[in-house]
Design a protein around this motif. Structure first.
Motif, mmCIF file in Angstrom:
data_model
loop_
_atom_site.group_PDB
_atom_site.id
_atom_site.type_symbol
_atom_site.label_atom_id
_atom_site.label_comp_id
_atom_site.label_asym_id
_atom_site.label_seq_id
_atom_site.Cartn_x
_atom_site.Cartn_y
_atom_site.Cartn_z
ATOM 1 N N ASN A 187 0.805 -1.225 0.000
ATOM 2 C CA ASN A 187 0.000 0.000 0.000
ATOM 3 C C ASN A 187 0.836 1.272 0.000
ATOM 4 O O ASN A 187 0.329 2.359 0.269
ATOM 5 C CB ASN A 187 -1.003 0.032 1.160
ATOM 6 N N VAL A 188 2.123 1.130 -0.285
ATOM 7 C CA VAL A 188 3.014 2.269 -0.487
ATOM 8 C C VAL A 188 3.669 2.078 -1.848
ATOM 9 O O VAL A 188 4.138 0.992 -2.172
ATOM 10 C CB VAL A 188 4.095 2.353 0.618
ATOM 11 N N ALA A 189 3.695 3.137 -2.667
ATOM 12 C CA ALA A 189 4.258 3.031 -4.015
ATOM 13 C C ALA A 189 5.662 2.424 -3.964
ATOM 14 O O ALA A 189 6.459 2.793 -3.097
ATOM 15 C CB ALA A 189 4.318 4.408 -4.669
ATOM 16 N N PRO A 190 5.976 1.468 -4.853
ATOM 17 C CA PRO A 190 5.151 1.045 -5.995
ATOM 18 C C PRO A 190 4.199 -0.121 -5.694
ATOM 19 O O PRO A 190 3.497 -0.564 -6.585
ATOM 20 C CB PRO A 190 6.202 0.599 -7.008
ATOM 21 N N MET A 191 4.202 -0.629 -4.446
ATOM 22 C CA MET A 191 3.416 -1.830 -4.145
ATOM 23 C C MET A 191 1.986 -1.467 -3.745
ATOM 24 O O MET A 191 1.543 -1.704 -2.623
ATOM 25 C CB MET A 191 4.106 -2.659 -3.060
ATOM 26 N N THR A 192 1.257 -0.878 -4.686
ATOM 27 C CA THR A 192 -0.145 -0.545 -4.477
ATOM 28 C C THR A 192 -1.013 -1.401 -5.382
ATOM 29 O O THR A 192 -0.538 -1.972 -6.381
ATOM 30 C CB THR A 192 -0.411 0.937 -4.796
#
Length: 448
Positions: free
Chosen positions: A15-20
């Motif tokens: 849930n923090v860029a880039p892992m959204t």
């Protein structure tokens, strides 16, 4: 756009860029378009995951992106990373996806890809996919949207494949084995495979709740399994990481044997049996100098690569080698699998115990390692401490301290915002001083 792919796919805090979820959808569409460029024939992708809570979110987002480009999606649920490599090939899929951050804490997650041959994608393929993510991908017409389907027997197929790598007619009757599954992807398959081969299994880390993967257990924290080995009087311990592509072994006293010791054992054994292709082992620059010396004594060459099991596999394929891995416990045996497989490596070690009739402590320690020290320094986004003159000067001074009597390796981690400082030397005072000198210089820059 910031570079997406590191040394092992895309990875970061959930849930923090880039892992959204949004980025996962875009990545799914991009990789779907990359593998469905002809636009006509039916294409399929298999998706596996570990036990992180965020895995549900990324599984759904990737499925949406992939089906929007016409890819049919087969959902495996929680399975080890090597199972995805295996099933991508055996199910004739065009693509395999594993949702996992491997040994990282539960708040992280990652996405890594396998091609139709079961091997991880090349840097060139990842660069093309990253370009498609940046450009955006047009969806297919409504009538050609892909389908998604749950595959219920994926783990059973994997267990059978792992067992087939174990010597035929051999059983594990009489062996008491602690297996630590890190509350991760192997929490069911590893105990099942060992039990089916006859072992008395003492499971550890087999109660995932979405938040406890790698938490105080598994290959990153082998002390939990070590305590279980001693408490239960077990013969051996097998510690896997969150996605089960690496292993750390324990002898009957709970002492650790890392990937270097296992690779040395297997390389010497396979060389003596004429099974070691081109008489060489492939390992990374992190592997201990003691391993290199041990191999030389057995007439075996050591081929070194950059850090990352994908680079080990690339070199193995280029040079037609069949054994390689990393000190951290990634063990790649291409006679059996296309990627690191912790459970399969553990079974090979158990076979060695059965064949030799020796205790694990007599088999697991094959060479005396040269003293090695590794320290990590975390840095913030936008910082590039290795490019600063003061750090470069400190590195040159540390190399002078070692004065040809050891090795110094400084690198940026490909999976975390860390600078890794490693040195080897028989002179432990010089070893400590050289590492501390570089670490202090990096810390000073990071603190600015």
């Amino acid at each position: 756009m910031t570079k997406l792919f590191g040394t092992d796919g895309v990875r970061g805090t959930a849930n923090v860029a880039p892992m959204t979820a949004e980025m996962a959808l875009r990545i799914g569409a991009a990789v779907g378009r990359y593998f469905r460029r002809d636009g006509d024939s039916v294409h399929r992708v298999v998706i596996g995951k570990d036990t992180r809570l965020s895995g549900y979110m990324f599984e759904n987002a990737l499925t949406a992106g992939l089906t929007s480009t016409g890819m049919n999606v087969l959902l495996l649920g929680p399975v080890p990373t090597p199972a995805v490599g295996l099933l991508t090939r055996s199910m004739r899929a065009d693509l395999g996806v594993m949702i996992s951050a491997s040994h990282n804490p539960a708040h992280d997650n990652g996405i890594k890809f396998f091609g139709p041959d079961g091997y991880k994608l090349s840097d060139a393929a990842e660069a093309e996919i990253e370009n498609l993510v940046s450009q955006g991908v047009d969806p297919v017409p409504a009538g050609t949207i892909g389908r998604a389907k749950r595959i219920d027997d994926g783990r059973f197929r994997y267990v059978e494949r792992v067992k087939s790598s174990f010597p035929r007619q051999m059983r594990l009757d009489g062996l008491k084995v602690v297996v630590d599954c890190a509350n991760g992807a192997s929490y069911r398959v590893a105990p099942e495979a060992l039990w089916e081969l006859g072992a008395t299994v003492i499971p550890v880390g087999t109660s995932p709740n979405g938040h406890n993967i790698n938490e105080g257990c598994g290959s990153m924290h082998p002390q939990t399994a070590a305590e279980a080995v001693v408490a239960h009087g077990a013969d051996v311990g097998i510690c896997l990481d969150g996605d089960a592509d690496r292993v750390i072994l324990l002898d009957e006293q709970g002492r650790v044997g890392n990937g270097d010791q296992f690779m040395g054992l297997m390389a010497a054994r396979w060389a003596s049996e004429g099974r070691l292709k081109n008489n060489a082992l492939v390992a990374t620059v992190m592997s201990n100098l003691g391993l290199e010396r041990f191999l030389q004594g057995h007439g075996v060459a050591l081929e070194r690569t950059s850090v990352g099991d994908r680079y080990v596999v690339e070199r193995m394929r280029q040079g037609d080698f069949n054994l390689g891995g990393e000190q951290s416990g990634h063990i790649v045996m291409t006679d059996y699998a296309t990627t690191g497989d912790g459970l399969m490596a553990g079974l090979q070690f158990l076979a060695e115990l059965v064949q030799s009739g020796k205790r694990a402590s007599e088999v697991l320690h094959v060479f005396d390692p040269v003293p090695q020290l590794l320290k990590n320094v975390r840095f913030a986004a936008g910082q590039a401490p290795l490019e600063v003159d003061s750090v470069q000067a400190a590195i040159s001074e540390a190399e002078g301290q070692l004065n040809g009597n050891g090795r110094l390796l400084i690198r940026k981690s490909g999976t975390e915002p860390l600078i890794r400082v490693m040195a080897e030397s028989e002179d432990e005072a010089v070893l400590n001083a050289s590492v501390e000198h570089v670490v202090s210089a990096v810390e000073a820059v990071v603190a600015q």
